[in-house]
Enzyme design. Sequence first.
Site, PDB file in Angstrom:
ATOM      1  N   MET A  12       0.741  -1.264  -0.133  1.00  0.00           N
ATOM      2  CA  MET A  12       0.142  -0.005   0.050  1.00  0.00           C
ATOM      3  C   MET A  12       0.943   1.306   0.086  1.00  0.00           C
ATOM      4  O   MET A  12       0.572   2.330  -0.651  1.00  0.00           O
ATOM      5  CB  MET A  12      -1.051  -0.084   1.135  1.00  0.00           C
ATOM      6  CG  MET A  12      -2.097  -1.045   1.142  1.00  0.00           C
ATOM      7  SD  MET A  12      -3.168  -0.855  -0.240  1.00  0.00           S
ATOM      8  CE  MET A  12      -4.138   0.611   0.569  1.00  0.00           C
ATOM      9  N   ASN A  31      11.871   2.988   3.986  1.00  0.00           N
ATOM     10  CA  ASN A  31      11.482   1.907   4.549  1.00  0.00           C
ATOM     11  C   ASN A  31      12.594   1.411   5.630  1.00  0.00           C
ATOM     12  O   ASN A  31      13.681   1.742   5.360  1.00  0.00           O
ATOM     13  CB  ASN A  31      11.300   0.662   3.380  1.00  0.00           C
ATOM     14  CG  ASN A  31      10.603  -0.536   4.077  1.00  0.00           C
ATOM     15  OD1 ASN A  31       9.191  -0.254   4.257  1.00  0.00           O
ATOM     16  ND2 ASN A  31      11.020  -1.750   4.269  1.00  0.00           N
ATOM     17  N   ASN A 102      -4.981   1.082   8.556  1.00  0.00           N
ATOM     18  CA  ASN A 102      -6.177   0.805   8.965  1.00  0.00           C
ATOM     19  C   ASN A 102      -6.028   0.647  10.685  1.00  0.00           C
ATOM     20  O   ASN A 102      -6.335  -0.178  11.349  1.00  0.00           O
ATOM     21  CB  ASN A 102      -6.409  -0.670   8.704  1.00  0.00           C
ATOM     22  CG  ASN A 102      -7.456  -0.658   7.542  1.00  0.00           C
ATOM     23  OD1 ASN A 102      -8.048   0.434   6.970  1.00  0.00           O
ATOM     24  ND2 ASN A 102      -7.326  -1.646   6.673  1.00  0.00           N
ATOM     25  N   SER A 128      -8.747   3.552   1.421  1.00  0.00           N
ATOM     26  CA  SER A 128      -9.809   2.252   0.615  1.00  0.00           C
ATOM     27  C   SER A 128      -9.549   2.182  -0.742  1.00  0.00           C
ATOM     28  O   SER A 128      -9.403   3.013  -1.366  1.00  0.00           O
ATOM     29  CB  SER A 128     -11.308   2.264   1.236  1.00  0.00           C
ATOM     30  OG  SER A 128     -11.947   1.096   0.633  1.00  0.00           O
ATOM     31  N   GLY A 129      -9.408   0.646  -0.788  1.00  0.00           N
ATOM     32  CA  GLY A 129      -9.302   0.647  -2.493  1.00  0.00           C
ATOM     33  C   GLY A 129      -8.060  -0.416  -2.902  1.00  0.00           C
ATOM     34  O   GLY A 129      -7.876  -0.712  -4.046  1.00  0.00           O
ATOM     35  N   GLY A 130      -7.838  -1.198  -1.681  1.00  0.00           N
ATOM     36  CA  GLY A 130      -6.625  -1.980  -2.019  1.00  0.00           C
ATOM     37  C   GLY A 130      -5.409  -1.382  -2.789  1.00  0.00           C
ATOM     38  O   GLY A 130      -5.348  -0.205  -3.090  1.00  0.00           O
ATOM     39  N   LYS A 182     -13.475   4.736   7.993  1.00  0.00           N
ATOM     40  CA  LYS A 182     -12.938   3.666   7.561  1.00  0.00           C
ATOM     41  C   LYS A 182     -13.230   2.204   8.121  1.00  0.00           C
ATOM     42  O   LYS A 182     -13.496   1.313   7.488  1.00  0.00           O
ATOM     43  CB  LYS A 182     -11.484   3.907   7.440  1.00  0.00           C
ATOM     44  CG  LYS A 182     -10.695   2.691   6.747  1.00  0.00           C
ATOM     45  CD  LYS A 182     -11.058   2.548   5.202  1.00  0.00           C
ATOM     46  CE  LYS A 182     -10.331   1.676   4.393  1.00  0.00           C
ATOM     47  NZ  LYS A 182      -9.889   0.224   4.739  1.00  0.00           N
ATOM     48  N   HIS A 185     -16.632   1.432   7.148  1.00  0.00           N
ATOM     49  CA  HIS A 185     -16.682   1.047   5.710  1.00  0.00           C
ATOM     50  C   HIS A 185     -16.158  -0.266   5.711  1.00  0.00           C
ATOM     51  O   HIS A 185     -16.778  -1.121   4.983  1.00  0.00           O
ATOM     52  CB  HIS A 185     -15.667   2.132   5.067  1.00  0.00           C
ATOM     53  CG  HIS A 185     -15.131   1.464   3.649  1.00  0.00           C
ATOM     54  ND1 HIS A 185     -14.147   0.211   3.755  1.00  0.00           N
ATOM     55  CD2 HIS A 185     -15.371   1.884   2.458  1.00  0.00           C
ATOM     56  CE1 HIS A 185     -13.923   0.042   2.242  1.00  0.00           C
ATOM     57  NE2 HIS A 185     -14.884   0.874   1.426  1.00  0.00           N
ATOM     58  N   ASN A 186     -15.022  -0.673   6.342  1.00  0.00           N
ATOM     59  CA  ASN A 186     -14.781  -2.243   6.263  1.00  0.00           C
ATOM     60  C   ASN A 186     -16.023  -3.082   7.109  1.00  0.00           C
ATOM     61  O   ASN A 186     -15.962  -4.238   6.588  1.00  0.00           O
ATOM     62  CB  ASN A 186     -13.529  -2.272   7.132  1.00  0.00           C
ATOM     63  CG  ASN A 186     -12.271  -1.980   6.309  1.00  0.00           C
ATOM     64  OD1 ASN A 186     -12.383  -0.866   5.404  1.00  0.00           O
ATOM     65  ND2 ASN A 186     -11.063  -2.220   6.625  1.00  0.00           N
ATOM     66  N   GLU A 189     -18.212  -3.513   4.226  1.00  0.00           N
ATOM     67  CA  GLU A 189     -17.387  -4.414   3.319  1.00  0.00           C
ATOM     68  C   GLU A 189     -17.463  -5.807   3.675  1.00  0.00           C
ATOM     69  O   GLU A 189     -17.860  -6.723   3.231  1.00  0.00           O
ATOM     70  CB  GLU A 189     -16.044  -4.258   3.302  1.00  0.00           C
ATOM     71  CG  GLU A 189     -15.010  -5.071   2.571  1.00  0.00           C
ATOM     72  CD  GLU A 189     -13.530  -4.354   2.759  1.00  0.00           C
ATOM     73  OE1 GLU A 189     -13.234  -3.406   2.386  1.00  0.00           O
ATOM     74  OE2 GLU A 189     -12.701  -5.174   3.202  1.00  0.00           O
ATOM     75  N   LYS A 259      -8.393  -8.805   9.952  1.00  0.00           N
ATOM     76  CA  LYS A 259      -7.182  -8.072  10.570  1.00  0.00           C
ATOM     77  C   LYS A 259      -7.852  -7.315  11.519  1.00  0.00           C
ATOM     78  O   LYS A 259      -7.057  -6.965  12.626  1.00  0.00           O
ATOM     79  CB  LYS A 259      -6.630  -7.218   9.636  1.00  0.00           C
ATOM     80  CG  LYS A 259      -5.630  -7.984   8.560  1.00  0.00           C
ATOM     81  CD  LYS A 259      -4.648  -7.185   7.940  1.00  0.00           C
ATOM     82  CE  LYS A 259      -4.513  -7.650   6.647  1.00  0.00           C
ATOM     83  NZ  LYS A 259      -5.426  -7.160   5.589  1.00  0.00           N
ATOM     84  N   ARG A 286     -16.770 -15.243   9.515  1.00  0.00           N
ATOM     85  CA  ARG A 286     -15.334 -15.400   9.610  1.00  0.00           C
ATOM     86  C   ARG A 286     -14.715 -16.073  10.590  1.00  0.00           C
ATOM     87  O   ARG A 286     -13.967 -17.018  10.409  1.00  0.00           O
ATOM     88  CB  ARG A 286     -14.725 -14.182   9.247  1.00  0.00           C
ATOM     89  CG  ARG A 286     -14.918 -13.406   8.068  1.00  0.00           C
ATOM     90  CD  ARG A 286     -13.952 -12.569   7.555  1.00  0.00           C
ATOM     91  NE  ARG A 286     -14.344 -11.610   6.611  1.00  0.00           N
ATOM     92  CZ  ARG A 286     -13.759 -10.641   6.150  1.00  0.00           C
ATOM     93  NH1 ARG A 286     -12.427 -10.403   6.561  1.00  0.00           N
ATOM     94  NH2 ARG A 286     -14.028  -9.819   5.010  1.00  0.00           N
ATOM     95  N   ARG A 440     -37.504  -8.560  34.191  1.00  0.00           N
ATOM     96  CA  ARG A 440     -36.535  -7.804  34.924  1.00  0.00           C
ATOM     97  C   ARG A 440     -36.977  -7.178  35.861  1.00  0.00           C
ATOM     98  O   ARG A 440     -36.435  -7.060  37.091  1.00  0.00           O
ATOM     99  CB  ARG A 440     -35.895  -6.667  33.809  1.00  0.00           C
ATOM    100  CG  ARG A 440     -34.971  -7.104  32.625  1.00  0.00           C
ATOM    101  CD  ARG A 440     -34.948  -5.660  31.891  1.00  0.00           C
ATOM    102  NE  ARG A 440     -33.609  -4.803  32.657  1.00  0.00           N
ATOM    103  CZ  ARG A 440     -33.858  -3.739  32.808  1.00  0.00           C
ATOM    104  NH1 ARG A 440     -35.179  -2.976  32.485  1.00  0.00           N
ATOM    105  NH2 ARG A 440     -33.002  -3.128  33.443  1.00  0.00           N
TER     106      ARG A 440
HETATM  107  C1  6PG Z   1      -9.919  -1.450   1.654  1.00  0.00           C
HETATM  108  C2  6PG Z   1      -9.963  -2.853   2.567  1.00  0.00           C
HETATM  109  C3  6PG Z   1      -8.480  -2.743   3.096  1.00  0.00           C
HETATM  110  C4  6PG Z   1      -8.208  -4.371   3.363  1.00  0.00           C
HETATM  111  C5  6PG Z   1      -8.763  -4.806   4.755  1.00  0.00           C
HETATM  112  C6  6PG Z   1      -9.438  -6.061   4.682  1.00  0.00           C
HETATM  113  O1  6PG Z   1     -10.591  -0.615   2.166  1.00  0.00           O
HETATM  114  O2  6PG Z   1      -9.018  -1.094   0.940  1.00  0.00           O
HETATM  115  O3  6PG Z   1     -10.823  -2.962   3.289  1.00  0.00           O
HETATM  116  O4  6PG Z   1      -8.317  -1.905   4.290  1.00  0.00           O
HETATM  117  O5  6PG Z   1      -8.429  -5.289   2.435  1.00  0.00           O
HETATM  118  O6  6PG Z   1      -7.731  -4.701   5.660  1.00  0.00           O
HETATM  119  O7  6PG Z   1      -9.489  -6.474   5.867  1.00  0.00           O
HETATM  120  P1  6PG Z   1      -9.487  -7.865   6.654  1.00  0.00           P
HETATM  121  O8  6PG Z   1      -8.087  -8.629   6.367  1.00  0.00           O
HETATM  122  O9  6PG Z   1     -10.004  -7.879   8.080  1.00  0.00           O
HETATM  123  O10 6PG Z   1     -10.411  -8.745   5.505  1.00  0.00           O
END
Ligand code: 6PG
Length: 464
Positions: A12, A31, A102, A128-130, A182, A185-186, A189, A259, A286, A440
């Site tokens: 990334m 790096n 993230n 986001s977007g890989g 974010k 968003h995930n 996702e 993750k 998962r 209750r």
């Molecule tokens: C994104 C993805 C990116 C990543 C995640 C996946 O928005 O580009 O979400 O952040 O692919 O880390 O998360 P997992 O490894 O938990 O599936």
Amino acid sequence: MARIGVTGMGTMGAALALNIADNGFDVAVHNRSPGKTRAVVDDAGALAERLEPSESLEDFVASLMPPRAVLIMVNAGGPVDAVIEALVPLLEAGDLIIDAGNANFNDTRRRAKAIEAARLRFLGVGVSGGEEGARYGPSIMVGGTPEAYASIRDIIEAIAAKFEGDACADFLGPDGAGHFVKTVHNGIEYADMQLIAEAYGLLRADGRDMAQMAALFGQWNAGALQSYLIEITSEILNTKDGETDKPIVDVILDQAGQKGTGRWTVIEALKMGQSATAIESAVAARSWSALRETRAAAEFAFPLGAGVASVSEADMEAALLAARIITYGQGMALLAAASDEFDWSLDLARIAEIWRAGCIIRSSLLDDISSAIREELPHGQLILAPAFSDRLKETVPALRRVVTSAMSEGQSVPAMAASLSFFDTLRRARGTTDLIQAQRDFFGRHGFKRLDRDGEGFHGPWAD
Ligand code: 6PG
């Protein structure tokens, strides 16, 4: 000298650095192990002339134009703290640190305080977007101070994805706001991926082969379900393993990694007294997938029946749309709750807009979601917005048929079922928690409110 530097030349970080260079900005690159930096520069072709590599953090910082902007793209957690700790003594008042990984937004809030106390500036930025997105245009969710954002806004907007010319990047709120958005968003996702996987499971059990399923997802991608995740699903189902020539999904172990962002979404939802059940079920699926041996033993103990859910393709398409709308609605409600809780004044419509391109959950639905939010969501619920309630009236019956058929045949559809249950719970003006309140009060004298009188703290006759 470069206006911005990127440290962390993993997939990334390298892609973001090249994107920045590609947009005409000189970028310092670094790096921890210099070999990676050299490899990025060696592979950069013509862009190499815009990259300024350094082997040490000191040289890297020295190659930046003051006030310096350093973007960190390393693994979330400890590695980010380690880089910040090493950077802070090398920077000067007014310099900017950007964490673009993230991060858990709680860490971002903590880091923002500490870094600002050192008279530096900090932005917690969700990207986001890989890899593809990072290289050619991600969606970028910025948290921190508007002043800090203003100093790099031109770079961020230049590298972001564009939706009809509008950059899919914006300042969303203070401290952890960008990383929280974010994270949600995930979470969405995760849920969308799980819904798609459930549809794939049902279609497959019902006898569709890979080519048929790939074609179907491709067809859906041209309709109301248009989205990146549906599109790549079609492509994946059309892909064969290079070694065995089997469909690629048939050689992949059915244990999903995670993750943390999906789990964090659920944890934060629960902490705020919210519940995003479609996301929760996707995280659960998962986790259950990890129990491979247990699943094999349980299949042996409870053999599967011969029947499979028989679902029309039109119903499956409508069911996915209904569940997706409900999932987005849960995610948006969660963002609204966090905005109140942390005083972030999140602009939910703008968030939907910057998700329209570049990010993993981009879909045609997001443009309609942003319009619906701009018109104001009744009771804060997307499902009550006229444009969406009409669609749900059309599609929920199909979701109900898919879920009941799957359940009656013992097929697993946790995210679809969770979406439907949420919908069915929310559309009852009078639910069943009258009994919970009575229970209750019965065992703990917790008291209840009455429908026929004002006030609270009433007790049932059992109190005597
Ligand atoms: C994104 C993805 C990116 C990543 C995640 C996946 O928005 O580009 O979400 O952040 O692919 O880390 O998360 P997992 O490894 O938990 O599936």
